[in-house]
Write a protein that holds these residues in place. Sequence first.
Motif, PDB file in Angstrom:
ATOM      1  N   TRP A 274       0.795  -1.237  -0.125  1.00  0.00           N
ATOM      2  CA  TRP A 274      -0.169  -0.036  -0.247  1.00  0.00           C
ATOM      3  C   TRP A 274       0.732   1.030   0.189  1.00  0.00           C
ATOM      4  O   TRP A 274       0.251   2.268  -0.392  1.00  0.00           O
ATOM      5  CB  TRP A 274      -0.763   0.005   1.228  1.00  0.00           C
TER       6      TRP A 274
ATOM      7  N   GLU B  43      -7.772   4.039  -2.628  1.00  0.00           N
ATOM      8  CA  GLU B  43      -8.722   2.945  -2.676  1.00  0.00           C
ATOM      9  C   GLU B  43      -7.518   1.929  -2.746  1.00  0.00           C
ATOM     10  O   GLU B  43      -6.889   1.733  -3.626  1.00  0.00           O
ATOM     11  CB  GLU B  43      -9.331   2.745  -4.044  1.00  0.00           C
ATOM     12  N   GLN B  44      -7.575   0.853  -1.579  1.00  0.00           N
ATOM     13  CA  GLN B  44      -6.863  -0.267  -1.572  1.00  0.00           C
ATOM     14  C   GLN B  44      -7.430  -1.536  -1.170  1.00  0.00           C
ATOM     15  O   GLN B  44      -8.424  -1.381  -0.325  1.00  0.00           O
ATOM     16  CB  GLN B  44      -5.532   0.076  -0.743  1.00  0.00           C
ATOM     17  N   GLN B  45      -6.994  -2.641  -1.674  1.00  0.00           N
ATOM     18  CA  GLN B  45      -7.819  -3.923  -1.183  1.00  0.00           C
ATOM     19  C   GLN B  45      -6.839  -4.944  -0.331  1.00  0.00           C
ATOM     20  O   GLN B  45      -5.630  -5.064  -0.745  1.00  0.00           O
ATOM     21  CB  GLN B  45      -8.159  -4.603  -2.334  1.00  0.00           C
TER      22      GLN B  45
ATOM     23  N   THR C  80     -12.197  -3.696   0.977  1.00  0.00           N
ATOM     24  CA  THR C  80     -11.686  -2.449   0.360  1.00  0.00           C
ATOM     25  C   THR C  80     -11.607  -1.401   1.028  1.00  0.00           C
ATOM     26  O   THR C  80     -12.979  -1.147   1.778  1.00  0.00           O
ATOM     27  CB  THR C  80     -12.383  -2.302  -1.100  1.00  0.00           C
TER      28      THR C  80
ATOM     29  N   ARG D 126     -11.539   3.119   1.414  1.00  0.00           N
ATOM     30  CA  ARG D 126     -11.679   3.972   0.123  1.00  0.00           C
ATOM     31  C   ARG D 126     -11.533   5.544   1.338  1.00  0.00           C
ATOM     32  O   ARG D 126     -12.156   5.309   2.218  1.00  0.00           O
ATOM     33  CB  ARG D 126     -12.756   4.269  -0.559  1.00  0.00           C
TER      34      ARG D 126
ATOM     35  N   TYR E 186     -15.305   1.198   3.900  1.00  0.00           N
ATOM     36  CA  TYR E 186     -14.662   0.049   3.922  1.00  0.00           C
ATOM     37  C   TYR E 186     -15.639  -1.064   3.125  1.00  0.00           C
ATOM     38  O   TYR E 186     -16.989  -0.698   3.651  1.00  0.00           O
ATOM     39  CB  TYR E 186     -14.139  -0.552   5.080  1.00  0.00           C
ATOM     40  N   ASP E 187     -15.406  -1.937   2.466  1.00  0.00           N
ATOM     41  CA  ASP E 187     -16.401  -2.789   1.860  1.00  0.00           C
ATOM     42  C   ASP E 187     -15.752  -4.170   2.164  1.00  0.00           C
ATOM     43  O   ASP E 187     -14.679  -4.601   1.655  1.00  0.00           O
ATOM     44  CB  ASP E 187     -16.399  -2.567   0.249  1.00  0.00           C
TER      45      ASP E 187
ATOM     46  N   GLU F 166     -20.507  -1.394   0.847  1.00  0.00           N
ATOM     47  CA  GLU F 166     -19.419  -0.119   1.385  1.00  0.00           C
ATOM     48  C   GLU F 166     -20.080   0.434   2.496  1.00  0.00           C
ATOM     49  O   GLU F 166     -21.283   0.893   2.537  1.00  0.00           O
ATOM     50  CB  GLU F 166     -19.345   0.716   0.154  1.00  0.00           C
TER      51      GLU F 166
END
Length: 243
Positions: free
Chosen positions: A25, A69-71, A77, A79, A91-92, A102
């Motif tokens: 990240w 945006e990072q997974q 995920t 954001r 977060y998702d 989300e």
Amino acid sequence: RRRLLHFFSQRFSEADPGPFFPQAWKPSVELSSAELAASALPSARTHLPRGLWPSAVRRAIEEGECVFEQQAEDGATFRIYRSSCFEARTYDAGKAWGPGGERVGAVFGVGEAAPARSRAVPVGEPLERATQFVEVATWEDGGALRCRSYVVLETQCGHRIAMEKLADGTVRWDEDPPALAFRNSRAKVLRSADCRAAFRTVLDLRRLHFMESRLEQTAGGATPSERRRFADIAFCRAAGGAS
């Protein structure tokens, strides 16, 4: 979960996510000092109360953009949406923690382009403008629905100072508060005046704040009319008119 707590806190930085997140990240290209500062300004953010989240999130998404945006390895995920006034972090969960979707975890008010404040606003700084606002009615202790009146002072060097008397009698003096632009956007302007002809300085209003704070020590709270009266006096003191 420590990962979520860190992401939703002011300590999280896009430039240096920290030990709870994948090393991937971190930006692959070293950021300049200016870019690093822009991505990590905890002093320029303040948590907004949950009652303000819906409109703040909507404006952060509609008026701003997704700046992060990072997974993670578990499929979640993360954001960050940011506009000129707000920052929303979501977060998702994906398939990691059951049903996806989300969700908002934190919303911040982001300071407008105000001078960096490493010390108090000088008391000799001239005032340029005073604006009196009335805020949308909110529920307060005791179950009463009350409007809140406050005054914003603008100085010659671009500082903004918010003055307000609270229900418990406390007299607030906030210099360059980060979420002021958001608060003003939800309030109604009662009146505004140019203060330059009155030759007022920060010290003149500091004296008023000091005197009202002393009264607070001997009184048991403030009625709505007393709070409005304080805002009236502060505005007139700044504008050079009779209160």
